[in-house]
Design a protein around this motif. Sequence first.
Motif, PDB file in Angstrom:
ATOM      1  N   TRP A   1     104.810  73.974 -57.830  1.00 25.94           N
ATOM      2  CA  TRP A   1     105.535  74.656 -56.749  1.00 25.94           C
ATOM      3  C   TRP A   1     105.335  76.154 -56.830  1.00 25.94           C
ATOM      4  CZ3 TRP A   1     106.536  72.400 -52.556  1.00 25.94           C
ATOM      5  CH2 TRP A   1     106.790  71.021 -52.549  1.00 25.94           C
ATOM      6  N   ASN A   2     105.242  76.688 -58.045  1.00 25.82           N
ATOM      7  CA  ASN A   2     104.967  78.124 -58.170  1.00 25.82           C
ATOM      8  C   ASN A   2     103.627  78.456 -57.545  1.00 25.82           C
ATOM      9  OD1 ASN A   2     107.039  77.498 -59.959  1.00 25.82           O
ATOM     10  ND2 ASN A   2     106.574  79.277 -61.206  1.00 25.82           N
TER      11      ASN A   2
ATOM     12  N   ASP B   1     110.058  70.033 -74.851  1.00 24.30           N
ATOM     13  CA  ASP B   1     111.397  69.482 -75.063  1.00 24.30           C
ATOM     14  C   ASP B   1     111.669  69.247 -76.544  1.00 24.30           C
ATOM     15  OD1 ASP B   1     111.487  67.438 -72.061  1.00 24.30           O
ATOM     16  OD2 ASP B   1     111.916  69.551 -72.432  1.00 24.30           O
TER      17      ASP B   1
ATOM     18  N   ALA C   1     114.725  75.782 -73.804  1.00 26.93           N
ATOM     19  CA  ALA C   1     115.518  75.614 -72.592  1.00 26.93           C
ATOM     20  C   ALA C   1     114.947  76.430 -71.444  1.00 26.93           C
ATOM     21  CB  ALA C   1     116.951  76.030 -72.868  1.00 26.93           C
ATOM     22  N   HIS C   2     113.762  76.984 -71.642  1.00 28.60           N
ATOM     23  CA  HIS C   2     113.252  77.909 -70.635  1.00 28.60           C
ATOM     24  C   HIS C   2     111.935  77.458 -70.036  1.00 28.60           C
ATOM     25  CE1 HIS C   2     111.097  79.091 -74.192  1.00 28.60           C
ATOM     26  NE2 HIS C   2     112.251  79.303 -74.771  1.00 28.60           N
ATOM     27  N   GLY C   3     111.649  76.179 -70.103  1.00 29.96           N
ATOM     28  CA  GLY C   3     110.460  75.666 -69.434  1.00 29.96           C
ATOM     29  C   GLY C   3     109.177  75.891 -70.216  1.00 29.96           C
TER      30      GLY C   3
ATOM     31  N   PRO D   1     121.189  79.601 -73.703  1.00 37.25           N
ATOM     32  CA  PRO D   1     120.297  79.180 -72.616  1.00 37.25           C
ATOM     33  C   PRO D   1     120.307  80.144 -71.443  1.00 37.25           C
ATOM     34  CG  PRO D   1     121.475  77.299 -73.471  1.00 37.25           C
ATOM     35  CD  PRO D   1     122.019  78.504 -74.196  1.00 37.25           C
TER      36      PRO D   1
ATOM     37  N   GLN E   1     114.099  79.560 -62.622  1.00 38.07           N
ATOM     38  CA  GLN E   1     112.842  80.318 -62.601  1.00 38.07           C
ATOM     39  C   GLN E   1     112.071  80.096 -61.322  1.00 38.07           C
ATOM     40  OE1 GLN E   1     110.082  80.760 -65.618  1.00 38.07           O
ATOM     41  NE2 GLN E   1     111.543  80.860 -67.281  1.00 38.07           N
ATOM     42  N   LEU E   2     112.104  78.861 -60.807  1.00 38.43           N
ATOM     43  CA  LEU E   2     111.423  78.603 -59.545  1.00 38.43           C
ATOM     44  C   LEU E   2     112.099  79.394 -58.422  1.00 38.43           C
ATOM     45  CD1 LEU E   2     109.279  77.139 -57.912  1.00 38.43           C
ATOM     46  CD2 LEU E   2     110.863  75.242 -57.631  1.00 38.43           C
TER      47      LEU E   2
ATOM     48  N   ALA F   1     101.296  70.282 -63.629  1.00 42.79           N
ATOM     49  CA  ALA F   1     102.289  69.701 -62.728  1.00 42.79           C
ATOM     50  C   ALA F   1     103.552  70.551 -62.681  1.00 42.79           C
ATOM     51  CB  ALA F   1     102.619  68.281 -63.185  1.00 42.79           C
ATOM     52  N   GLU F   2     103.923  71.145 -63.829  1.00 39.13           N
ATOM     53  CA  GLU F   2     105.134  71.956 -63.879  1.00 39.13           C
ATOM     54  C   GLU F   2     105.059  73.164 -62.972  1.00 39.13           C
ATOM     55  OE1 GLU F   2     106.142  73.359 -67.673  1.00 39.13           O
ATOM     56  OE2 GLU F   2     107.370  71.610 -68.115  1.00 39.13           O
TER      57      GLU F   2
ATOM     58  N   GLU G   1     118.323  83.319 -72.274  1.00 37.46           N
ATOM     59  CA  GLU G   1     116.881  83.063 -72.276  1.00 37.46           C
ATOM     60  C   GLU G   1     116.338  82.940 -70.872  1.00 37.46           C
ATOM     61  OE1 GLU G   1     115.295  80.177 -74.861  1.00 37.46           O
ATOM     62  OE2 GLU G   1     116.677  80.625 -76.482  1.00 37.46           O
TER      63      GLU G   1
ATOM     64  N   ALA H   1     117.242  75.948 -66.228  1.00 44.07           N
ATOM     65  CA  ALA H   1     116.466  77.167 -66.449  1.00 44.07           C
ATOM     66  C   ALA H   1     115.185  77.164 -65.630  1.00 44.07           C
ATOM     67  CB  ALA H   1     116.151  77.314 -67.928  1.00 44.07           C
ATOM     68  N   SER H   2     114.489  75.996 -65.588  1.00 43.77           N
ATOM     69  CA  SER H   2     113.224  76.005 -64.864  1.00 43.77           C
ATOM     70  C   SER H   2     113.468  76.034 -63.360  1.00 43.77           C
ATOM     71  CB  SER H   2     112.365  74.799 -65.260  1.00 43.77           C
ATOM     72  OG  SER H   2     112.945  73.620 -64.801  1.00 43.77           O
TER      73      SER H   2
ATOM     74  N   GLU I   1     107.891  63.257 -62.848  1.00 49.21           N
ATOM     75  CA  GLU I   1     108.066  64.701 -62.709  1.00 49.21           C
ATOM     76  C   GLU I   1     109.532  65.090 -62.832  1.00 49.21           C
ATOM     77  OE1 GLU I   1     106.272  66.239 -59.236  1.00 49.21           O
ATOM     78  OE2 GLU I   1     104.308  65.497 -59.831  1.00 49.21           O
TER      79      GLU I   1
ATOM     80  N   ALA J   1     105.062  69.125 -71.466  1.00 50.48           N
ATOM     81  CA  ALA J   1     106.497  69.234 -71.250  1.00 50.48           C
ATOM     82  C   ALA J   1     107.272  68.516 -72.351  1.00 50.48           C
ATOM     83  CB  ALA J   1     106.857  68.658 -69.895  1.00 50.48           C
TER      84      ALA J   1
ATOM     85  N   HIS K   1     111.050  65.820 -66.140  1.00 49.43           N
ATOM     86  CA  HIS K   1     110.751  67.066 -66.826  1.00 49.43           C
ATOM     87  C   HIS K   1     111.253  68.274 -66.055  1.00 49.43           C
ATOM     88  CE1 HIS K   1     108.547  64.822 -69.712  1.00 49.43           C
ATOM     89  NE2 HIS K   1     107.939  64.204 -68.738  1.00 49.43           N
ATOM     90  N   HIS K   2     112.039  68.041 -65.022  1.00 46.16           N
ATOM     91  CA  HIS K   2     112.543  69.173 -64.255  1.00 46.16           C
ATOM     92  C   HIS K   2     114.052  69.278 -64.230  1.00 46.16           C
ATOM     93  CE1 HIS K   2     109.706  71.853 -62.443  1.00 46.16           C
ATOM     94  NE2 HIS K   2     108.845  70.871 -62.396  1.00 46.16           N
TER      95      HIS K   2
ATOM     96  N   ASP L   1     116.205  70.628 -66.310  1.00 41.82           N
ATOM     97  CA  ASP L   1     116.938  71.731 -66.912  1.00 41.82           C
ATOM     98  C   ASP L   1     117.092  72.878 -65.918  1.00 41.82           C
ATOM     99  OD1 ASP L   1     114.714  73.943 -68.469  1.00 41.82           O
ATOM    100  OD2 ASP L   1     114.128  72.229 -67.252  1.00 41.82           O
TER     101      ASP L   1
END
Lengths: 230, 132
Positions: free
Chosen positions: B92-93, B20, B25-27, A197, A52-53, B88-89, A200, A48-49, A40, B16, A43-44, A46
């Motif tokens: 948390w949301n 990539d 860059a914004h998920g 970035p 967003q969280l 999975a991404e 965005e 930006a995400s 996990e 994911a 993939h986390h 960056d």
Amino acid sequence: MSMGPTTAHGGALALKPGYADNAADALRHLRPASETIDFELEHHPDPASIAQLGFWIYLMSDCLLFAGLFATYSVLHVRTAGGPTPQTLFDLPYVLAETVFLLVSSFTCGLATLAMGRRSRGATLGWLAVTFVLGLTFVGMEVHEFAHMVAENAGPDRSAFLSSFFTLVATHGLHVTCGLIWMAIMMVLVVKKGFTPSTESRLSCLSLFWHFLDIIWVGVFSLVYLFGVS
Amino acid sequence: MSVANEAMTGHGPHGAIHGDARGSAHGGTHGSRKSYFVGFLLAIALTIVPFGLVMTHASIGTPLIVAVFALAQIIVHVVYFLHVDRSAEQRWNLTALLFTAIIVCIILGGSIWIMHNLYINMMPGMMPGSMG
């Protein structure tokens, strides 16, 4: 003085054999879990995400603010103090028009996000402009509605019902106004800097904010206007 | 939910990586054109029907119907516009959203319940407004 550390060390050594066995056991059990975590984390990374969280957490806390205002309104909406009631005050076709403007703006905001995904600067700016105009129309209609009510001696000082009504609906309207200011700034940023970035990431947060405000408005028109008149 | 998941671009276990590869860059949580269109049509329908119901004839059961439509529309917005799903991404949301939903229910339901009890247990002379 030197006795303290020595005994502590000895104690730890005495525990060591059992400790090592336990640790090996624990590691064996943990391995599948730790692999999942690594997967996990890959993939986390960056920012930006993560941004967003963080913004999402803000939206959720904003949701709690509105929950308080909704609760206040639902308790106070029967306290009209002999003044105008929801049935006599609300104009449903007018509210429906407001609702449609906000809903369409939410949709066009989504299209702007899609255009950003395609890296199409013109389409992004175009849809953002449409969203801005629709949002501005919504705020304009709301201000007009408020002015009309105040002129009819149904301002926030008339009764507990109207106080809670103006607090709830105007708080939403203020959020939309802030969203419009943000959107105007983002359009300037996209024109000047293009898709970096950070641009965005900010546009994605703005889109979340705008959709969130539409969800709050669903609560407002259902609880305030439709419940009030029916 | 499955329609929504299919409509998402680049989600699920391999999504994911796909995101990539495109260098996003914004998920990559923006969904597709289809998901916005489906969501928009559903939202319009879920708005028009309760408005039409209340504007034409309001009966005893109308508030309940309005509440059901409001809840349905909120779910449509969350799934099709905010793109919260069970990948999975988004874990948390989704967790934060569910937690918030519980708190909102407690605040709203609790306030209405307590204040209603207070109201029916109040003596007639204590009613605000009974003076005037």
